[in-house]
Scaffold this motif. Structure first.
Motif, PDB file in Angstrom:
ATOM      1  N   VAL A 236       0.868  -1.185   0.000  1.00 50.85           N
ATOM      2  CA  VAL A 236       0.000   0.000   0.000  1.00 50.85           C
ATOM      3  C   VAL A 236       0.903   1.233   0.000  1.00 50.85           C
ATOM      4  O   VAL A 236       1.727   1.398   0.911  1.00 50.85           O
ATOM      5  CB  VAL A 236      -0.914   0.011   1.242  1.00 50.85           C
ATOM      6  CG1 VAL A 236      -1.890   1.188   1.166  1.00 50.85           C
ATOM      7  CG2 VAL A 236      -1.654  -1.313   1.387  1.00 50.85           C
ATOM      8  N   LEU A 237       0.741   2.082  -1.006  1.00 46.02           N
ATOM      9  CA  LEU A 237       1.669   3.198  -1.205  1.00 46.02           C
ATOM     10  C   LEU A 237       0.990   4.542  -1.002  1.00 46.02           C
ATOM     11  O   LEU A 237      -0.153   4.742  -1.420  1.00 46.02           O
ATOM     12  CB  LEU A 237       2.222   3.163  -2.634  1.00 46.02           C
ATOM     13  CG  LEU A 237       2.676   1.809  -3.177  1.00 46.02           C
ATOM     14  CD1 LEU A 237       3.160   1.983  -4.619  1.00 46.02           C
ATOM     15  CD2 LEU A 237       3.779   1.219  -2.308  1.00 46.02           C
ATOM     16  N   ASP A 238       1.748   5.431  -0.405  1.00 40.29           N
ATOM     17  CA  ASP A 238       1.327   6.827  -0.293  1.00 40.29           C
ATOM     18  C   ASP A 238       2.275   7.608  -1.195  1.00 40.29           C
ATOM     19  O   ASP A 238       3.393   7.932  -0.804  1.00 40.29           O
ATOM     20  CB  ASP A 238       1.459   7.238   1.192  1.00 40.29           C
ATOM     21  CG  ASP A 238       0.923   8.619   1.441  1.00 40.29           C
ATOM     22  OD1 ASP A 238       0.365   9.220   0.502  1.00 40.29           O
ATOM     23  OD2 ASP A 238       1.069   9.105   2.580  1.00 40.29           O
ATOM     24  N   LYS A 242      -0.188  12.605  -6.467  1.00 39.87           N
ATOM     25  CA  LYS A 242      -1.457  11.853  -6.467  1.00 39.87           C
ATOM     26  C   LYS A 242      -2.086  11.936  -7.858  1.00 39.87           C
ATOM     27  O   LYS A 242      -2.165  13.041  -8.418  1.00 39.87           O
ATOM     28  CB  LYS A 242      -2.448  12.456  -5.450  1.00 39.87           C
ATOM     29  CG  LYS A 242      -1.908  12.565  -4.036  1.00 39.87           C
ATOM     30  CD  LYS A 242      -1.901  11.215  -3.351  1.00 39.87           C
ATOM     31  CE  LYS A 242      -1.299  11.334  -1.946  1.00 39.87           C
ATOM     32  NZ  LYS A 242      -0.890  10.048  -1.401  1.00 39.87           N
ATOM     33  N   PRO A 243      -2.528  10.818  -8.387  1.00 44.03           N
ATOM     34  CA  PRO A 243      -3.201  10.898  -9.687  1.00 44.03           C
ATOM     35  C   PRO A 243      -4.501  11.688  -9.577  1.00 44.03           C
ATOM     36  O   PRO A 243      -5.114  11.705  -8.514  1.00 44.03           O
ATOM     37  CB  PRO A 243      -3.491   9.438 -10.032  1.00 44.03           C
ATOM     38  CG  PRO A 243      -3.241   8.649  -8.813  1.00 44.03           C
ATOM     39  CD  PRO A 243      -2.486   9.472  -7.833  1.00 44.03           C
ATOM     40  N   GLU A 244      -4.877  12.301 -10.686  1.00 41.74           N
ATOM     41  CA  GLU A 244      -6.187  12.982 -10.683  1.00 41.74           C
ATOM     42  C   GLU A 244      -7.250  11.930 -10.931  1.00 41.74           C
ATOM     43  O   GLU A 244      -7.242  11.255 -11.945  1.00 41.74           O
ATOM     44  CB  GLU A 244      -6.229  14.004 -11.805  1.00 41.74           C
ATOM     45  CG  GLU A 244      -5.769  15.371 -11.355  1.00 41.74           C
ATOM     46  CD  GLU A 244      -5.865  16.381 -12.475  1.00 41.74           C
ATOM     47  OE1 GLU A 244      -6.857  16.358 -13.213  1.00 41.74           O
ATOM     48  OE2 GLU A 244      -4.912  17.176 -12.585  1.00 41.74           O
ATOM     49  N   GLY A 263      -8.684   6.953   0.081  1.00 37.35           N
ATOM     50  CA  GLY A 263      -7.737   7.653   0.957  1.00 37.35           C
ATOM     51  C   GLY A 263      -6.498   8.124   0.212  1.00 37.35           C
ATOM     52  O   GLY A 263      -5.465   8.394   0.835  1.00 37.35           O
ATOM     53  N   GLY A 264      -6.563   8.179  -1.124  1.00 35.65           N
ATOM     54  CA  GLY A 264      -5.429   8.681  -1.908  1.00 35.65           C
ATOM     55  C   GLY A 264      -4.254   7.720  -1.962  1.00 35.65           C
ATOM     56  O   GLY A 264      -3.131   8.113  -2.267  1.00 35.65           O
ATOM     57  N   LEU A 265      -4.483   6.455  -1.681  1.00 30.35           N
ATOM     58  CA  LEU A 265      -3.393   5.473  -1.671  1.00 30.35           C
ATOM     59  C   LEU A 265      -3.399   4.652  -2.963  1.00 30.35           C
ATOM     60  O   LEU A 265      -4.366   4.681  -3.728  1.00 30.35           O
ATOM     61  CB  LEU A 265      -3.551   4.542  -0.462  1.00 30.35           C
ATOM     62  CG  LEU A 265      -3.522   5.250   0.902  1.00 30.35           C
ATOM     63  CD1 LEU A 265      -3.941   4.300   2.008  1.00 30.35           C
ATOM     64  CD2 LEU A 265      -2.136   5.823   1.195  1.00 30.35           C
ATOM     65  N   ILE A 266      -2.286   3.930  -3.165  1.00 25.96           N
ATOM     66  CA  ILE A 266      -2.154   3.044  -4.332  1.00 25.96           C
ATOM     67  C   ILE A 266      -1.855   1.638  -3.821  1.00 25.96           C
ATOM     68  O   ILE A 266      -1.006   1.460  -2.933  1.00 25.96           O
ATOM     69  CB  ILE A 266      -0.959   3.485  -5.233  1.00 25.96           C
ATOM     70  CG1 ILE A 266      -1.096   4.946  -5.692  1.00 25.96           C
ATOM     71  CG2 ILE A 266      -0.768   2.534  -6.401  1.00 25.96           C
ATOM     72  CD1 ILE A 266      -2.072   5.197  -6.808  1.00 25.96           C
ATOM     73  N   LEU A 267      -2.546   0.654  -4.398  1.00 31.00           N
ATOM     74  CA  LEU A 267      -2.240  -0.753  -4.090  1.00 31.00           C
ATOM     75  C   LEU A 267      -1.413  -1.320  -5.234  1.00 31.00           C
ATOM     76  O   LEU A 267      -1.740  -1.077  -6.403  1.00 31.00           O
ATOM     77  CB  LEU A 267      -3.524  -1.583  -4.004  1.00 31.00           C
ATOM     78  CG  LEU A 267      -4.474  -1.329  -2.857  1.00 31.00           C
ATOM     79  CD1 LEU A 267      -5.672  -2.276  -2.971  1.00 31.00           C
ATOM     80  CD2 LEU A 267      -3.764  -1.551  -1.532  1.00 31.00           C
ATOM     81  N   VAL A 268      -0.393  -2.083  -4.907  1.00 36.44           N
ATOM     82  CA  VAL A 268       0.431  -2.674  -5.963  1.00 36.44           C
ATOM     83  C   VAL A 268       0.855  -4.087  -5.575  1.00 36.44           C
ATOM     84  O   VAL A 268       0.997  -4.403  -4.382  1.00 36.44           O
ATOM     85  CB  VAL A 268       1.666  -1.770  -6.270  1.00 36.44           C
ATOM     86  CG1 VAL A 268       2.551  -1.600  -5.060  1.00 36.44           C
ATOM     87  CG2 VAL A 268       2.492  -2.293  -7.416  1.00 36.44           C
TER      88      VAL A 268
END
Ligand SMILES: Cc1cc2nc3c(=O)[nH]c(=O)nc-3n(C[C@H](O)[C@H](O)[C@H](O)COP(=O)(O)OP(=O)(O)OC[C@H]3O[C@@H](n4cnc5c(N)ncnc54)[C@H](O)[C@@H]3O)c2cc1C
Length: 390
Positions: A236-238, A242-244, A263-268
């Motif tokens: 889980v990345l912060d 931040k992408p639009e 929550g503005g996070l990215i899962l990878v």
């Protein structure tokens, strides 16, 4: 069916066990069904550790049809699974899946796309220019294009699990907290299960829904399954940039995947060939730092600055024969049914699998013929192909 003990015992109360119980109980209110789950917190169940994505972007007709049914079920799930006044939320978000293609994968992607379209799925071919226009952060120079399924998406896996469980219970299914230590047989039939607490339950039908533990359960009845537990990690990345808007689940030709999370996070994540086999739930950042991050930052240069917020590890129940589900009665043991080997795409298959198994067990006509996944192919060593998209 026998009335002493149970008619059907389901080993494992993850999404497969609960969905199967729901369909059985919903089809025959007189049926005595028990689900035996050793850990009702589901701490290690794949269901609750999953990314909960559902997609029609497969290359095998039956896998596509399974997901078409899943889409239908998820749309009405909250209403259909309501018990009295209790209605749960499954946060179903259809934000799309984007499978990216390089030179090597283009032909297979187009073939799969044509099959998906012929079955009525909404999936589009996107050129690199279109991908760049939609997601300006992506670096598309090495791509030949991609397939975008706008109806693909994700949902709350725990919500779906609890929905099936509550509804099955309301229809009379008994949920028993215990561990099945052996599937008992009498000649070439199943007879019941032995429990860790010393108890013994009889049933003419036992369904193996033990997920990554399926081979262990089957082994107690002398059945050898090509199913292995393999650790998969999610990160889980912060990110600083931040992408639009949302990013769909984006799958690179290498298998690396990512999407935006609330929550503005990215899962990878990425399935790696040397991911450990076994019941290992440890999580560490080494693979992310050494392998996933450089690959991600090459494709999304804006993600070169980020904080690794957290992550988790769960198990895929990998079918080492062909990466597809194993469904149906084991040919050499009457009454022993399997719902195993989902290899990382099982959550989305639970509605169709539960319905199919219930129809097989109750000898009803089939809503969707899934015999292509029959366990005979294991005995005959006959793999079922799913080109490139497993
Ligand atoms: C990181 C990760 C990401 C994933 N992403 C996706 C995705 O995006 N989409 C998708 O469709 N699928 C995904 N999957 C796969 C999906 O989660 C599984 O295919 C699915 O949840 C399998 O459900 P199950 O009920 O068979 O197994 P489980 O959920 O593991 O349930 C099996 C249960 O059996 C119980 N059990 C085992 N042995 C015994 C015993 N002897 N006695 C009693 N109880 C027993 C266990 O305690 C467990 O609760 C993912 C999996 C992981 C790990």
């Amino acid at each position: 069916m026998a009335r002493d003990g149970f008619d059907v015992i389901i080993v494992g109360g993850g999404v497969m066990g609960c969905s199967t119980a729901f369909y059985l109980a919903n089809s025959d209110s007189g049926l005595k069904v028990a689900v035996i789950e050793r850990d009702p917190t589901y701490e290690r169940a794949s269901t609750t550790l999953s990314l909960a994505n559902a997609r029609v972007q497969f290359s095998l007709k039956e896998n596509i049809q399974i997901s078409q049914y899943t889409f239908e079920v998820l749309e009405r799930f909250e209403n259909e699974m309501a018990v009295d006044e209790d209605k749960l939320s499954i946060s179903y978000r259809r934000e799309g899946n984007l499978f990216l293609t390089d030179d090597g994968g283009r032909q297979a992607a187009l073939k799969a796309l044509n099959l998906q379209k012929s079955l009525g799925c909404l999936v589009e071919w996107w050129t690199p220019e279109k991908i760049k226009q939609a997601y300006p952060l992506y670096e598309v120079k090495d791509l030949k294009g991609g397939t975008f399924g706008p109806q693909d998406g994700y949902f709350d896996a725990y919500g779906v699990l609890m929905g099936y469980k509550a509804k099955a219970r309301s229809l009379g299914t008994q949920f028993i907290t215990d561990e099945v230590v052996a599937v008992k047989t009498a000649g070439n039939r199943v007879a019941g299960v032995a429990l860790a607490d010393g108890g013994y339950l009889t049933a003419a039908v036992v369904v193996n829904c033990a997920g990554a533990w399926a081979s262990q359960v089957a082994q107690t009845a002398g059945v050898k399954l090509p199913v292995q537990p393999v650790k998969r990690q999610v990160f889980v990345l912060d990110t600083k940039v931040k992408p639009e808007g949302v990013l769909p689940l984006t799958i690179l030709p290498s298998g690396l995947y990512f999407r935006t999370e609330t929550g503005g996070l990215i899962l990878v994540g990425k399935s790696l060939y040397d991911d450990p086999v076994g019941f290992d739930f440890s999580w560490d950042d080494k693979r992310f730092r050494e392998i996933l991050w450089p690959e991600l930052a090459e494709f999304v240069p804006a993600f070169d600055t980020l904080r690794l917020a957290r992550g988790w590890a769960g198990l895929y129940a990998v079918n080492t024969l062909d990466g597809n589900a194993i469904l149906g009665e084991w040919p050499e043991l009457k009454g022993f049914y399997l719902a195993n080997g989902f290899s990382g795409h099982g959550l989305q298959q639970a509605p169709a699998v539960g319905r199919y198994l219930s129809e097989l067990i109750l000898d009803r006509s089939l809503s969707l013929d899934l015999s292509v996944f029959g366990p005979e192919r294991v005995l005959e060593n006959r793999p079922l192909s799913e080109e490139g998209l497993v």
